[in-house]
Design a protein around this motif. Sequence first.
Motif, PDB file in Angstrom:
ATOM      1  N   GLU A  45     -52.751   5.859 -41.991  1.00  0.00           N
ATOM      2  CA  GLU A  45     -52.325   4.873 -41.006  1.00  0.00           C
ATOM      3  C   GLU A  45     -52.101   5.584 -39.672  1.00  0.00           C
ATOM      4  OE1 GLU A  45     -48.886   1.438 -40.289  1.00  0.00           O
ATOM      5  OE2 GLU A  45     -48.618   2.964 -41.827  1.00  0.00           O
ATOM      6  N   SER A  88     -56.835   0.972 -34.005  1.00  0.00           N
ATOM      7  CA  SER A  88     -57.957   0.408 -34.755  1.00  0.00           C
ATOM      8  C   SER A  88     -59.267   0.996 -34.251  1.00  0.00           C
ATOM      9  CB  SER A  88     -57.964  -1.116 -34.615  1.00  0.00           C
ATOM     10  OG  SER A  88     -58.071  -1.483 -33.248  1.00  0.00           O
ATOM     11  N   THR A 145     -63.822   4.133 -41.101  1.00  0.00           N
ATOM     12  CA  THR A 145     -63.301   3.582 -39.853  1.00  0.00           C
ATOM     13  C   THR A 145     -61.979   2.873 -40.114  1.00  0.00           C
ATOM     14  OG1 THR A 145     -65.557   3.288 -39.042  1.00  0.00           O
ATOM     15  CG2 THR A 145     -63.818   2.101 -37.887  1.00  0.00           C
ATOM     16  N   ASP A 202     -59.186   0.063 -39.882  1.00  0.00           N
ATOM     17  CA  ASP A 202     -59.301  -1.386 -39.707  1.00  0.00           C
ATOM     18  C   ASP A 202     -58.434  -1.862 -38.541  1.00  0.00           C
ATOM     19  OD1 ASP A 202     -56.711  -1.292 -40.643  1.00  0.00           O
ATOM     20  OD2 ASP A 202     -57.185  -2.079 -42.627  1.00  0.00           O
ATOM     21  N   SER A 203     -58.293  -3.180 -38.409  1.00  0.00           N
ATOM     22  CA  SER A 203     -57.538  -3.753 -37.286  1.00  0.00           C
ATOM     23  C   SER A 203     -56.069  -3.378 -37.322  1.00  0.00           C
ATOM     24  CB  SER A 203     -57.688  -5.280 -37.290  1.00  0.00           C
ATOM     25  OG  SER A 203     -57.203  -5.822 -38.520  1.00  0.00           O
ATOM     26  N   LYS A 204     -55.551  -2.974 -38.477  1.00  0.00           N
ATOM     27  CA  LYS A 204     -54.158  -2.515 -38.601  1.00  0.00           C
ATOM     28  C   LYS A 204     -54.034  -1.006 -38.477  1.00  0.00           C
ATOM     29  CE  LYS A 204     -52.791  -6.390 -41.576  1.00  0.00           C
ATOM     30  NZ  LYS A 204     -52.167  -6.788 -42.880  1.00  0.00           N
ATOM     31  N   ARG A 260     -55.532   1.220 -40.440  1.00  0.00           N
ATOM     32  CA  ARG A 260     -55.404   1.798 -41.777  1.00  0.00           C
ATOM     33  C   ARG A 260     -56.774   1.977 -42.424  1.00  0.00           C
ATOM     34  NH1 ARG A 260     -50.325  -1.587 -44.499  1.00  0.00           N
ATOM     35  NH2 ARG A 260     -48.758  -1.020 -42.934  1.00  0.00           N
ATOM     36  N   ALA A 261     -56.801   2.897 -43.380  1.00  0.00           N
ATOM     37  CA  ALA A 261     -57.998   3.128 -44.191  1.00  0.00           C
ATOM     38  C   ALA A 261     -57.565   3.757 -45.503  1.00  0.00           C
ATOM     39  CB  ALA A 261     -59.003   4.023 -43.472  1.00  0.00           C
TER      40      ALA A 261
END
Length: 368
Positions: free
Chosen positions: A34, A44, A65, A67-69, A71-72
């Motif tokens: 994160e 993001s 990649t 994400d919009s938050k 996080r991966a």
Amino acid sequence: MRTATIATILLAGLLGAGAGQAQLWRGPAAIEIEAKDQKRGPVSGGEVKLVCRGIEPADGPPPVTLDSKGRAVVGGLAEGKWHVEVSKENYMTFQADLDVRSDRKPKILTTLQLNVPHAVHMMDVLFYKGKAVPEAPAAVAAKPVPPAPEHRRPTPPPPPEPAPEPTVQTATQPALHIEPVTKPVVPREPPPAPVAPAAPPSPAAPPAPSMAPPPAPAPAPQPSAAPAPPSTVRRRSYEDRNCFECKPGESSLSVEAVVAPGAEGCGAGVRDLLAKSAGSPPAGCRVLRLALPAGARYTGYRYAVQEGTEELDCQAGKDCPGGGRWPLEPALAKSTSGTAITAAFEGNAAVTKERHAVFTVYYTAGTQ
């Protein structure tokens, strides 16, 4: 028919060997990444790269990649040492070395904020134990077509077992027994008793001397304080495999300084201290300088404080964990003799213990 069968078997073996090699970094562990900016918002679209340090050459899964938050989750990882790099345009690149296990949260070994061209922001990256992700199935080797019975070659007989080598026994030479020779003791006659001389007449008692007080001893000289030893510069490099955060072809120089507790900081003249090549800073201020080798190109720096055996990252202008801070970004001075980089670390009245400051710069061989 025989040629086609042999080609099929060789192709299946090559596919099986390639699939086995690709699985070296795979395992049962998973981690969640994160990334947040300085305002605690998600970063993001950032790219995450993972490299397993436990295999040679180092390898890992394809980049993912955020994400919009911000996080991966990456799964199917082998347990052990992993290097993680999170990057995004206009942000400093975040690097970390982790100890990844399947049954607990990843342990952070080292972290680094790498200053890259056009970077104007920093990011905070957190690591969690991710949910297990099923591993990608291994490539299935093509099933070889069995040859026709009439073309099977007879199985060669097993090679004969080698004859046991004869055992050579070495005769043991008996130890020689030497009896000690005892020298006879010849008794001596006792010496005659000495004749006591006649006692001389006792002389008259001399008058009692006057008792003068002894002189007072001179005070012992106080030992002078030993001068502080010079700071030792530590060099690491990617080539020597002792700089895990270095990129290929990159090296680093590090220097440390100790700030006493409760002392005042560098004060308003800290910029002048960085610009001067000499001078005495206040008691609670330490100026650290590093000179790059001739022809080296500066690529980044790292601020940290040492807590026990761990180094904790610090940001310029913000308090470090446990107190103390690096008030400014490092100052670079280029000349014909090379590049010198200077930084300052300061304590304050709220600091109750010694602070060990660590200043690191990174460089590559090339044009300054």
